[in-house]
Design a protein around this motif. Structure first.
Motif, PDB file in Angstrom:
ATOM      1  N   LEU A   1     -10.157  11.304  -2.217  1.00  0.00           N
ATOM      2  CA  LEU A   1     -10.265  10.423  -1.056  1.00  0.00           C
ATOM      3  C   LEU A   1     -11.258   9.304  -1.345  1.00  0.00           C
ATOM      4  N   PRO A   2     -10.886   8.051  -1.067  1.00  0.00           N
ATOM      5  CA  PRO A   2     -11.822   6.940  -1.279  1.00  0.00           C
ATOM      6  C   PRO A   2     -12.945   6.998  -0.264  1.00  0.00           C
ATOM      7  N   ASP A   3     -14.029   6.328  -0.587  1.00  0.00           N
ATOM      8  CA  ASP A   3     -15.126   6.224   0.370  1.00  0.00           C
ATOM      9  C   ASP A   3     -14.618   5.523   1.626  1.00  0.00           C
ATOM     10  N   PRO A   4     -14.926   6.035   2.825  1.00  0.00           N
ATOM     11  CA  PRO A   4     -14.426   5.439   4.064  1.00  0.00           C
ATOM     12  C   PRO A   4     -14.757   3.966   4.229  1.00  0.00           C
ATOM     13  N   SER A   5     -15.833   3.516   3.612  1.00  0.00           N
ATOM     14  CA  SER A   5     -16.235   2.117   3.765  1.00  0.00           C
ATOM     15  C   SER A   5     -15.442   1.164   2.877  1.00  0.00           C
ATOM     16  N   SER A   6     -14.503   1.710   2.098  1.00  0.00           N
ATOM     17  CA  SER A   6     -13.772   0.868   1.155  1.00  0.00           C
ATOM     18  C   SER A   6     -12.668   0.055   1.808  1.00  0.00           C
ATOM     19  N   GLY A   7     -12.404   0.301   3.096  1.00  0.00           N
ATOM     20  CA  GLY A   7     -11.408  -0.500   3.815  1.00  0.00           C
ATOM     21  C   GLY A   7      -9.994  -0.083   3.516  1.00  0.00           C
ATOM     22  N   ALA A   8      -9.093  -1.065   3.470  1.00  0.00           N
ATOM     23  CA  ALA A   8      -7.679  -0.779   3.269  1.00  0.00           C
ATOM     24  C   ALA A   8      -7.455  -0.105   1.926  1.00  0.00           C
ATOM     25  N   THR A   9      -6.549   0.876   1.896  1.00  0.00           N
ATOM     26  CA  THR A   9      -6.339   1.630   0.666  1.00  0.00           C
ATOM     27  C   THR A   9      -4.896   1.678   0.223  1.00  0.00           C
ATOM     28  N   VAL A  10      -3.944   1.378   1.108  1.00  0.00           N
ATOM     29  CA  VAL A  10      -2.544   1.503   0.750  1.00  0.00           C
ATOM     30  C   VAL A  10      -2.205   0.570  -0.404  1.00  0.00           C
TER      31      VAL A  10
ATOM     32  N   THR B   1       1.025   0.981   6.979  1.00  0.00           N
ATOM     33  CA  THR B   1      -0.095   0.068   7.207  1.00  0.00           C
ATOM     34  C   THR B   1      -1.037  -0.005   6.009  1.00  0.00           C
ATOM     35  N   PHE B   2      -1.782  -1.098   5.929  1.00  0.00           N
ATOM     36  CA  PHE B   2      -2.771  -1.254   4.866  1.00  0.00           C
ATOM     37  C   PHE B   2      -3.981  -0.352   5.109  1.00  0.00           C
ATOM     38  N   HIS B   3      -4.425  -0.278   6.367  1.00  0.00           N
ATOM     39  CA  HIS B   3      -5.609   0.509   6.708  1.00  0.00           C
ATOM     40  C   HIS B   3      -5.204   1.906   7.180  1.00  0.00           C
ATOM     41  N   PRO B   4      -5.832   2.937   6.656  1.00  0.00           N
ATOM     42  CA  PRO B   4      -5.507   4.295   7.107  1.00  0.00           C
ATOM     43  C   PRO B   4      -5.930   4.505   8.562  1.00  0.00           C
ATOM     44  N   ASN B   5      -5.074   5.211   9.299  1.00  0.00           N
ATOM     45  CA  ASN B   5      -5.353   5.543  10.705  1.00  0.00           C
ATOM     46  C   ASN B   5      -5.684   4.293  11.515  1.00  0.00           C
ATOM     47  N   PHE B   6      -4.922   3.236  11.274  1.00  0.00           N
ATOM     48  CA  PHE B   6      -5.217   1.933  11.872  1.00  0.00           C
ATOM     49  C   PHE B   6      -5.318   2.002  13.392  1.00  0.00           C
ATOM     50  N   ALA B   7      -4.301   2.556  14.046  1.00  0.00           N
ATOM     51  CA  ALA B   7      -4.297   2.589  15.513  1.00  0.00           C
ATOM     52  C   ALA B   7      -5.494   3.359  16.054  1.00  0.00           C
TER      53      ALA B   7
ATOM     54  N   ARG C   1      -8.496 -10.595   7.497  1.00  0.00           N
ATOM     55  CA  ARG C   1      -7.893 -10.844   8.806  1.00  0.00           C
ATOM     56  C   ARG C   1      -6.367 -10.791   8.713  1.00  0.00           C
ATOM     57  N   LEU C   2      -5.838 -11.169   7.566  1.00  0.00           N
ATOM     58  CA  LEU C   2      -4.383 -11.141   7.390  1.00  0.00           C
ATOM     59  C   LEU C   2      -3.864  -9.702   7.412  1.00  0.00           C
ATOM     60  N   THR C   3      -4.510  -8.805   6.652  1.00  0.00           N
ATOM     61  CA  THR C   3      -4.044  -7.415   6.644  1.00  0.00           C
ATOM     62  C   THR C   3      -4.224  -6.776   8.013  1.00  0.00           C
ATOM     63  N   PHE C   4      -5.278  -7.155   8.724  1.00  0.00           N
ATOM     64  CA  PHE C   4      -5.491  -6.628  10.070  1.00  0.00           C
ATOM     65  C   PHE C   4      -4.360  -7.079  10.982  1.00  0.00           C
ATOM     66  N   ALA C   5      -3.987  -8.364  10.900  1.00  0.00           N
ATOM     67  CA  ALA C   5      -2.912  -8.894  11.743  1.00  0.00           C
ATOM     68  C   ALA C   5      -1.581  -8.226  11.401  1.00  0.00           C
ATOM     69  N   ILE C   6      -1.328  -8.037  10.108  1.00  0.00           N
ATOM     70  CA  ILE C   6      -0.085  -7.383   9.686  1.00  0.00           C
ATOM     71  C   ILE C   6      -0.027  -5.956  10.224  1.00  0.00           C
TER      72      ILE C   6
ATOM     73  N   ARG D   1      -8.620   1.709  18.181  1.00  0.00           N
ATOM     74  CA  ARG D   1      -8.859   2.224  19.531  1.00  0.00           C
ATOM     75  C   ARG D   1     -10.284   2.751  19.686  1.00  0.00           C
ATOM     76  N   ALA D   2     -10.822   3.356  18.630  1.00  0.00           N
ATOM     77  CA  ALA D   2     -12.184   3.897  18.683  1.00  0.00           C
ATOM     78  C   ALA D   2     -13.247   2.823  18.487  1.00  0.00           C
ATOM     79  N   GLY D   3     -12.820   1.602  18.151  1.00  0.00           N
ATOM     80  CA  GLY D   3     -13.775   0.516  17.962  1.00  0.00           C
ATOM     81  C   GLY D   3     -14.427   0.492  16.598  1.00  0.00           C
ATOM     82  N   ARG D   4     -13.940   1.315  15.672  1.00  0.00           N
ATOM     83  CA  ARG D   4     -14.533   1.361  14.336  1.00  0.00           C
ATOM     84  C   ARG D   4     -13.923   0.339  13.384  1.00  0.00           C
ATOM     85  N   LEU D   5     -12.798  -0.234  13.776  1.00  0.00           N
ATOM     86  CA  LEU D   5     -12.139  -1.225  12.929  1.00  0.00           C
ATOM     87  C   LEU D   5     -11.772  -2.442  13.763  1.00  0.00           C
ATOM     88  N   ARG D   6     -12.200  -3.587  13.290  1.00  0.00           N
ATOM     89  CA  ARG D   6     -11.875  -4.856  13.938  1.00  0.00           C
ATOM     90  C   ARG D   6     -11.487  -5.866  12.866  1.00  0.00           C
TER      91      ARG D   6
END
Length: 209
Positions: free
Chosen positions: A12-21, A146-152, A168-173, A156-161
């Motif tokens: 598992l990558p470090d959680p702070s590494s962002g998108a992993t897909v 999705t690019f980011h794991p557990n995106f939704a 911003r592009l991967t977030f929008a996608i 919703r929890a406010g941990r990802l913006r």
């Protein structure tokens, strides 16, 4: 748990590494944070999952961490199921891989062993048919899109913006993909998880005490 050898399971990558897909897991520690990936191991005998190099496990603390009361008031041990269909499908993208409050990821057998080794007795172990396990299956399937794991869940929890995403592009996608795919994935995830639970391989284990 049962004393059998452990074998490598997932990295598992470090959680702070962002998108992993679509990105290989970096095996070296991040020079900025000093943190690196976590290697999870599994026991092929009892099905237990645990982080590599984990020190002595306090079994009493593990049992307390997953102890709860069911709707009828009876005590139970409730935890994600490492040997579930959703865990098999998701791998590193299994939505419940970080949900368990303890340090161990259980299978039906390892949950029974935990109860025995802490002086408890389980009437039986079953899988939840409806509840958070259904959300885990849905999120696990969406994680493949999705690019980011557990995106939704993270949004919703406010941990990802947008400001903290890989870009911003991967977030929008991911926003668009999640919104469009949600109802279609739901049509597949609900019956799949229900059948998995009936077959004893649902995402959440419930050991009634």
């Amino acid at each position: 748990m049962c004393g059998s050898p452990l074998y490598g399971w997932l990295t598992l990558p470090d959680p702070s590494s962002g998108a992993t897909v679509g990105r290989p897991v970096e095996l070296e520690a991040d020079p900025k944070t000093g943190r690196g990936p976590r290697v999870l191991e599994r026991c092929e005998n009892c099905g237990l999952g645990i982080a590599e190099g984990t020190g002595p496990i306090d079994l009493e603390a593990e049992a307390r961490a997953i102890s709860t009361a069911l709707d009828d008031g009876s005590p139970a041990l409730v935890t994600p199921n490492r040997t579930s269909i959703q865990a098999t499908i998701g791998g590193e993208g299994w939505a419940a891989i970080e949900i368990g409050p303890g340090r161990l990821l259980h299978s039906p057998r390892s949950l029974r062993l935990l109860a025995e080794q802490t002086g408890a007795e389980l009437e039986g172990v079953r899988c939840s048919r409806f509840g958070r396990n259904q959300a885990w299956m849905w999120q696990t399937l969406v994680n493949g899109l999705t690019f980011h794991p557990n995106f939704a869940r993270e949004v919703r929890a406010g941990r990802l913006r947008a400001a903290t995403a890989r870009s911003r592009l991967t977030f929008a996608i991911d926003c668009v993909v999640t919104a469009l795919a949600a109802p279609l994935v739901l049509l597949a995830s609900v019956p799949l998880e229900l059948v998995s639970a009936l077959a004893g391989r649902g995402g959440e284990l419930v050991g009634r005490r």
